[in-house]
Design a protein around this motif. Sequence first.
Motif, PDB file in Angstrom:
ATOM      1  N   ALA A  13       0.827  -1.050   0.216  1.00  0.00           N
ATOM      2  CA  ALA A  13      -0.018  -0.098  -0.013  1.00  0.00           C
ATOM      3  C   ALA A  13       0.850   1.436  -0.083  1.00  0.00           C
ATOM      4  CB  ALA A  13      -0.834   0.096   1.273  1.00  0.00           C
ATOM      5  N   GLY A  14       2.055   1.463   0.878  1.00  0.00           N
ATOM      6  CA  GLY A  14       2.815   2.405   0.873  1.00  0.00           C
ATOM      7  C   GLY A  14       3.281   2.629  -0.380  1.00  0.00           C
ATOM      8  N   LYS A  15       3.942   1.661  -1.172  1.00  0.00           N
ATOM      9  CA  LYS A  15       4.532   1.675  -2.644  1.00  0.00           C
ATOM     10  C   LYS A  15       3.515   2.346  -3.256  1.00  0.00           C
ATOM     11  CE  LYS A  15       6.530  -1.264  -6.047  1.00  0.00           C
ATOM     12  NZ  LYS A  15       6.881  -2.653  -6.416  1.00  0.00           N
ATOM     13  N   GLN A  16       2.346   1.887  -3.403  1.00  0.00           N
ATOM     14  CA  GLN A  16       1.297   2.466  -4.399  1.00  0.00           C
ATOM     15  C   GLN A  16       1.112   4.046  -4.055  1.00  0.00           C
ATOM     16  OE1 GLN A  16      -2.058   0.317  -5.412  1.00  0.00           O
ATOM     17  NE2 GLN A  16      -1.328  -1.650  -4.341  1.00  0.00           N
ATOM     18  N   LEU A  17       0.930   4.133  -2.787  1.00  0.00           N
ATOM     19  CA  LEU A  17       0.918   5.649  -2.142  1.00  0.00           C
ATOM     20  C   LEU A  17       1.911   6.428  -2.758  1.00  0.00           C
ATOM     21  CD1 LEU A  17      -0.544   5.322   1.587  1.00  0.00           C
ATOM     22  CD2 LEU A  17      -1.469   6.704  -0.356  1.00  0.00           C
ATOM     23  N   ILE A  18       3.033   6.196  -2.416  1.00  0.00           N
ATOM     24  CA  ILE A  18       4.261   6.999  -2.798  1.00  0.00           C
ATOM     25  C   ILE A  18       4.292   7.223  -4.162  1.00  0.00           C
ATOM     26  CG2 ILE A  18       6.901   6.798  -2.932  1.00  0.00           C
ATOM     27  CD1 ILE A  18       6.697   5.751  -0.107  1.00  0.00           C
ATOM     28  N   ALA A  19       3.988   6.055  -5.153  1.00  0.00           N
ATOM     29  CA  ALA A  19       3.998   6.325  -6.572  1.00  0.00           C
ATOM     30  C   ALA A  19       3.173   7.424  -6.842  1.00  0.00           C
ATOM     31  CB  ALA A  19       3.938   5.051  -7.276  1.00  0.00           C
ATOM     32  N   ALA A  20       1.958   7.304  -6.428  1.00  0.00           N
ATOM     33  CA  ALA A  20       0.975   8.057  -6.713  1.00  0.00           C
ATOM     34  C   ALA A  20       1.196   9.689  -6.235  1.00  0.00           C
ATOM     35  CB  ALA A  20      -0.490   7.839  -6.179  1.00  0.00           C
TER      36      ALA A  20
END
Length: 142
Positions: A13-20
């Motif tokens: 989830a953190g990975k997706q958040l940071i990319a976005a």
Amino acid sequence: MRILVIDAQGGGAGKQLIAAIKNELPEAKVTAVGTNSAAASAMLKAGADEAATGENPVIVCSKTADVIVGPIGIVIADSMLGEVTPRMAQAVAQSSAVRILIPFNSCNNLIAGVTDPNTKTLIADAVRKIRTLADHSADIDK
């Protein structure tokens, strides 16, 4: 704007958040703190400006963040399979930062009214909220 992203387990989830976040607000300083090294590594690879692992970085970084974003478990002691310590949850809850909590129903924490929308939808909504805060902050600074 200083954004702190906190995640546990594999950091998905953190990975997706940071990319976005980096896509929408490339100028934002994004710090990633994983409750374990796998989560921190995943978020760093996604574009975080800096990353750390463990309880003390959550406590220290919560003091200086403008926005803290992550799964709702980051404010619940012993959540996320026990990776969120009571001191971590307390630091996030007592921070003066705006908290944007993603309502994942997991680890015996069920959120009433949440019908389990997909992760992509939840991430997009979190980033919209951060964008609104950033725009409002920019207006105040003028």
